[in-house]
Design a protein around this motif. Structure first.
Motif, short mmCIF file in Angstrom:
data_model
loop_
_atom_site.label_atom_id
_atom_site.label_comp_id
_atom_site.label_asym_id
_atom_site.label_seq_id
_atom_site.Cartn_x
_atom_site.Cartn_y
_atom_site.Cartn_z
N UNK C 48 0.84 -1.19 0.00
CA UNK C 48 0.00 0.00 0.00
C UNK C 48 0.88 1.23 0.00
N UNK C 49 0.50 2.22 -0.84
CA UNK C 49 1.30 3.43 -0.89
C UNK C 49 1.09 4.29 0.34
N UNK C 50 -0.12 4.23 0.89
CA UNK C 50 -0.43 5.03 2.06
C UNK C 50 -0.03 4.24 3.30
N UNK C 51 1.02 4.71 3.97
CA UNK C 51 1.53 3.92 5.11
C UNK C 51 0.53 3.88 6.24
N UNK C 52 -0.25 4.97 6.40
CA UNK C 52 -1.25 4.97 7.46
C UNK C 52 -2.26 3.85 7.24
N UNK C 53 -2.65 3.68 5.97
CA UNK C 53 -3.59 2.60 5.67
C UNK C 53 -2.99 1.24 6.00
N UNK C 124 -4.04 4.48 -1.77
CA UNK C 124 -3.19 5.30 -2.63
C UNK C 124 -3.16 6.76 -2.22
N UNK C 125 -4.32 7.30 -1.91
CA UNK C 125 -4.41 8.71 -1.54
C UNK C 125 -4.87 8.80 -0.10
N UNK C 194 1.02 0.95 -6.68
CA UNK C 194 0.50 2.24 -7.11
C UNK C 194 -0.70 2.17 -8.02
N UNK C 195 -1.22 0.97 -8.28
CA UNK C 195 -2.44 0.87 -9.07
C UNK C 195 -3.64 0.64 -8.18
N UNK C 196 -4.83 0.72 -8.80
CA UNK C 196 -6.02 0.63 -7.97
C UNK C 196 -6.17 -0.77 -7.40
N UNK F 66 3.38 7.26 -0.25
CA UNK F 66 4.45 7.14 -1.23
C UNK F 66 3.87 7.27 -2.62
N UNK F 67 4.13 8.41 -3.26
CA UNK F 67 3.71 8.56 -4.65
C UNK F 67 4.89 9.16 -5.42
N UNK F 68 4.60 9.85 -6.48
CA UNK F 68 5.67 10.31 -7.36
C UNK F 68 6.63 11.27 -6.65
N UNK F 69 6.14 11.96 -5.62
CA UNK F 69 6.98 12.97 -4.98
C UNK F 69 7.99 12.36 -4.02
N UNK F 70 7.85 11.09 -3.70
CA UNK F 70 8.69 10.48 -2.66
C UNK F 70 9.44 9.31 -3.27
N UNK F 71 10.71 9.21 -2.95
CA UNK F 71 11.52 8.11 -3.43
C UNK F 71 11.21 6.85 -2.63
N UNK F 72 10.89 5.77 -3.34
CA UNK F 72 10.40 4.60 -2.61
C UNK F 72 11.50 3.93 -1.80
N UNK F 73 12.71 3.90 -2.33
CA UNK F 73 13.78 3.23 -1.58
C UNK F 73 14.20 4.04 -0.37
#
Lengths: 156, 83, 234, 112, 86, 126
Positions: C48-53, C124-125, C194-196, F66-73
């Motif tokens: 998950x991109x959102x660490x809080x999630x 994601x968001x 990063x995808x849905x 973590x999206x485009x603005x943040x480096x994942x590593x």
């Protein structure tokens, strides 16, 4: 209604991937079926080229009026003596479509020195900051006709 | 620097609003003041890099809490009217 | 008088203690080990991109389950307290204005759509089940305010709520069977980052949480609004 | 020099100045209705200009910002209308400068 | 350059916040206070968008979307309470 | 006392939280009206959330998404602590539930006693 919801969904997601199309389609279809009594709001839009042209002209006129109204308010606020003489006047509209009436009322609220207090049957009650001249009927008509002549072409 | 000034302004407003919420005689004004506290707190959460918490606070703290407070005030007023 | 001075003394002591704590607070410039683990390992493990999630749904999933249960209990108690109410007619003196009616017809579907967007994109968001549920509940508030005739059936809310609760628990048990433990999200493939449709079961779990929280909150609010129809008829 | 970004930031500045004027108008106007006028109009245009400015600075955010602008244009006048209507029904007094009031006239004439 | 202009804009919004709060404190009727809350919400939408640009994260826009859509409900509830038709 | 140079975002917001906490507790113990007490309770709620989030903040870092603005590593050096945020997230929703519960009890008490003054609620006094 389905297409409006779908458009909003795509803008919110800001992407064109296949899974977003799928999810958005399912959600919007579900909402459109569930809340179909609201569909009537979106009906009555003419999709002729003339209506398109009038829509663009309407948006331009509206933006012009918005800027003018704000300059008016700014001038009013910055004058030390506050030269206002407010009042509530009535004006009749000929529009029938509900969406058109909503847009009309919102536009009046956002144009120079006027805002809609009440809407009973066909009569708008408009609160004006600065009542000009003696001829109230003509003044009220001049407020309304500005937008009505575009809206009655766009909506029937 | 600009963030600091903004935060100080927010803190001042929130403290004044807390005073108003506690001491104002009119209950509606007190509820609106607590709504303003929640609203500004959620902007502060954006400063603190917590957008999740900001959304939660905006939707729950300043919309739903105010709504249920007003519903209860309405019920109290209505049962007063029936007397 | 004695009581008042005692109160002022108490508050002064409390304020002094808190001020000491506040004065010794320096703020750190480095993550502590737990948070560092979440930040570095979280994206690979959970997806998950959102660490809080990822913290809310996977690492602390049991807390979320308990919290949703607490909300359910709260809704039940509020409903119980309002059940035995004297009937009182709501009189709508002036009626709803036509402008508000039309705007409500446009805005209610939009609000529901935004709520669904918030909880489906929770990984994601910013946002997730709780926020999306709150937005759904406010959509119901707006509907109840503008179209005063229509009431949402309590039965429907209850069915939605129990369905999502049961599926939530079932997904958790499925995690025990198929993957590492209760509420493990790796029962589906993790997908592309990063995808849905990624992060395994997180979108589904968060949607269920969103539906459950939304129905519970709207239950609370609607019961508080109209006590005359609030108690169920059956 | 990125002219688009410069225009955007100037637009943002103008928008915030309009918001400031809205607050000033809120403070200076004599009664509720005139305050609603000043507050709604100036703050709506102010926020729309601010959003447009940010959208010009970051062109890839423009779609979402457009959605936000539509929401504001749709909901803000409606809420001010509802508020003004409630204030009028509650008979919040108008300022002594008020010239005439057709709505109250009509309501009293239909009642009698 | 851009950042300076945006900082000045943030200062203007903070000033307008202070003015709105003064109106809230002296406002003679409840309706004055509700309109103060309305203007405060709209101003904070603008502020959130500027902050999203200054922190350079697109995700903060979602907060502004929620604000913009929920600012409506509180005002309507209060207005309906005022005219006794809740 | 307070060094002005040591002011930064997390200390200022924590200070706001502390002052709001003291004000809210004062409201709880000094007010007589039960609705006022519940409002003070929500203020205390907000202040505690503010303090918790400001503990998790780390200077110069960005939101834990973590999206485009943040480096994942390199994520560990660019994001703030996600744990307090997750905690506060659930606490806010529970706060709404508690407020609703208290309000409904207050309404029941009002129906029983026809008063909002807590000195009139004699059912539990001995």
């Amino acid at each position: 209604m389905f297409f409006v919801l779908m458009g909003v969904w795509m803008i919110l997601n800001n992407s064109l991937a296949i899974e977003i199309w799928l999810t958005g389609g399912v959600v919007s279809l579900f909402l459109a079926i569930l809340l179909c009594s609201n569909c009537s709001v979106f009906q009555g839009v003419n999709l002729t080229p003339k209506a398109m042209l009038y829509t663009i002209m309407y948006i331009l006129v509206f933006l012009l009026e918005l800027v003018k109204s704000n300059l008016h308010i700014a001038k009013l606020v910055l004058t030390p003596s506050l030269p206002i003489n407010p009042g509530v006047i009535r004006a009749k509209t000929i529009l029938k479509s509900r969406m058109a009436r909503l847009i009309l009322a919102n536009s009046i609220t956002l144009t120079p020195g006027t805002f809609t207090i009440d809407f009973i049957d066909d009569t708008l009650y408009i609160h004006c900051v600065d009542l000009e001249g003696e001829d109230l009927e003509a003044y009220a008509n001049s407020i309304i006709r500005k937008f009505e002549k575009y809206l009655e072409v766009i909506y029937d | 620097m600009i963030y600091l000034i903004l935060l100080l302004v927010f803190g001042l407003i929130m403290i004044i609003m807390a005073f108003t919420a506690i001491h104002h005689k009119n209950l509606q004004v007190a509820v609106i003041a607590s709504g303003i506290i929640s609203l500004l707190a959620s902007v502060v959460y954006v400063f603190l890099a917590a957008p999740d918490v900001a959304i939660t606070e905006a939707s729950i703290g300043s919309a739903l809490t105010v709504v249920i407070f007003f519903y209860v005030l309405n019920k109290i007023r209505r049962s007063n009217d029936q007397e | 008088m004695i009581r008042n001075s005692f109160l002022i003394l108490l508050l002064a002591g409390l304020g002094w203690i808190l001020f000491q704590e506040f004065d010794s607070f320096k703020g750190s410039d480095q993550l502590n080990p737990v948070a560092e683990y979440y930040a570095t390992q979280g994206p690979q493990e959970v997806g998950a991109a959102n660490l809080v999630t990822s913290v809310v749904v996977t690492y602390r999933g049991l807390d979320t389950l308990g919290e949703v249960t607490i909300l359910f209990l709260t809704a039940a108690i509020v409903g119980l307290l309002f059940k035995r109410e004297s009937n009182s007619e709501t009189e709508d003196i002036y009626g709803t204005s036509e402008i508000l009616l039309t705007a409500g017809k446009i805005l209610v579907p939009m609000l529901i759509l935004v709520g669904v967007y918030i909880f489906i994109n929770g990984h994601l968001t910013p946002g997730g089940g709780f926020q999306g549920g709150a937005v759904l509940a406010s959509a119901f508030v707006l509907a109840a305010l503008t179209f005063s005739g229509t009431t949402v059936k309590h039965r429907v809310l209850e069915i939605v709520e129990s369905f999502s609760g049961i599926s939530f628990v079932l997904l958790g048990i499925l995690g025990v069977v198929l993957a590492g433990g209760f509420l493990d999200n790796k029962i589906f493939s993790l997908g592309t980052f990063g995808h849905l449709f990624s992060a395994g079961a997180i979108p589904i779990i968060y949607s269920l949480v969103g539906l459950k929280v939304g129905s519970e909150l709207s239950n609370i609010v609607l019961v508080m609004k109209s006590s005359e129809k609030g108690g169920d008829h059956d | 020099m990125d002219y688009l970004a410069l225009i955007g930031s100037v637009l943002t500045l103008i928008g915030t100045i309009f918001m400031f004027l809205a607050a000033l108008g809120l403070l200076r106007m004599p009664d509720v209705y005139n305050r609603i006028q000043a507050g709604t109009k100036a703050s709506t245009l102010g926020s729309v200009l601010t959003l447009l400015g940010i959208g010009l600075i970051q062109p890839d955010w423009l779609l979402k910002i457009g959605l936000l602008i539509i929401f504001i244009l749709l909901s803000n006048p409606v809420s001010s209308h509802v508020l003004g209507r409630a204030a009028h029904h509650k008979k919040v007094p108008m300022s002594p400068k008020t010239v005439l009031d057709h709505l109250t006239e009509d309501q009293t004439s239909t009642k009698n | 350059m851009i950042n300076t202009l945006l900082s000045v804009s943030l200062l203007f919004i903070a000033l307008s916040f202070i003015l709105i709060i003064i109106r809230f404190l002296i406002g003679t009727t409840v309706a004055d206070r509700i309109i103060a809350l309305d203007v405060l919400t709209v101003s904070s939408i603008g502020m959130l968008v500027i902050l999203a640009r200054m922190f350079d994260r697109v995700i903060y826009l979602d907060v502004a979307v929620v604000y913009g859509i929920l600012s409506f409900i509180g005002v309507i509830v209060m207005a309906k309470y005022m005219e006794k038709s809740l | 006392m307070i060094n002005f140079n040591s002011l930064n975002i997390e200390t200022v917001s924590m200070g706001i939280g502390v002052i709001l906490f003291v004000l809210g507790v004062w409201g709880i113990v000094s007010q007589k009206n039960i609705i006022k007490i519940i409002i003070s309770f929500t203020i205390v709620d907000t202040s505690i959330h503010l303090i918790l989030v400001s503990i998790g903040y780390i200077r110069g870092k960005s939101a834990p998404i973590i999206d485009a603005a943040i480096n994942k590593e390199n994520a560990a050096n660019e994001v703030v602590d996600p744990l307090p945020q997750a905690l506060v997230l659930t606490a806010i929703v529970i706060g709404l539930g508690i407020t609703a519960l208290m309000l409904s009890y207050a309404l029941r008490m009002y129906k029983e006693n026809k008063s909002l003054d807590i000195n009139k609620f004699k059912a539990l006094k001995w």
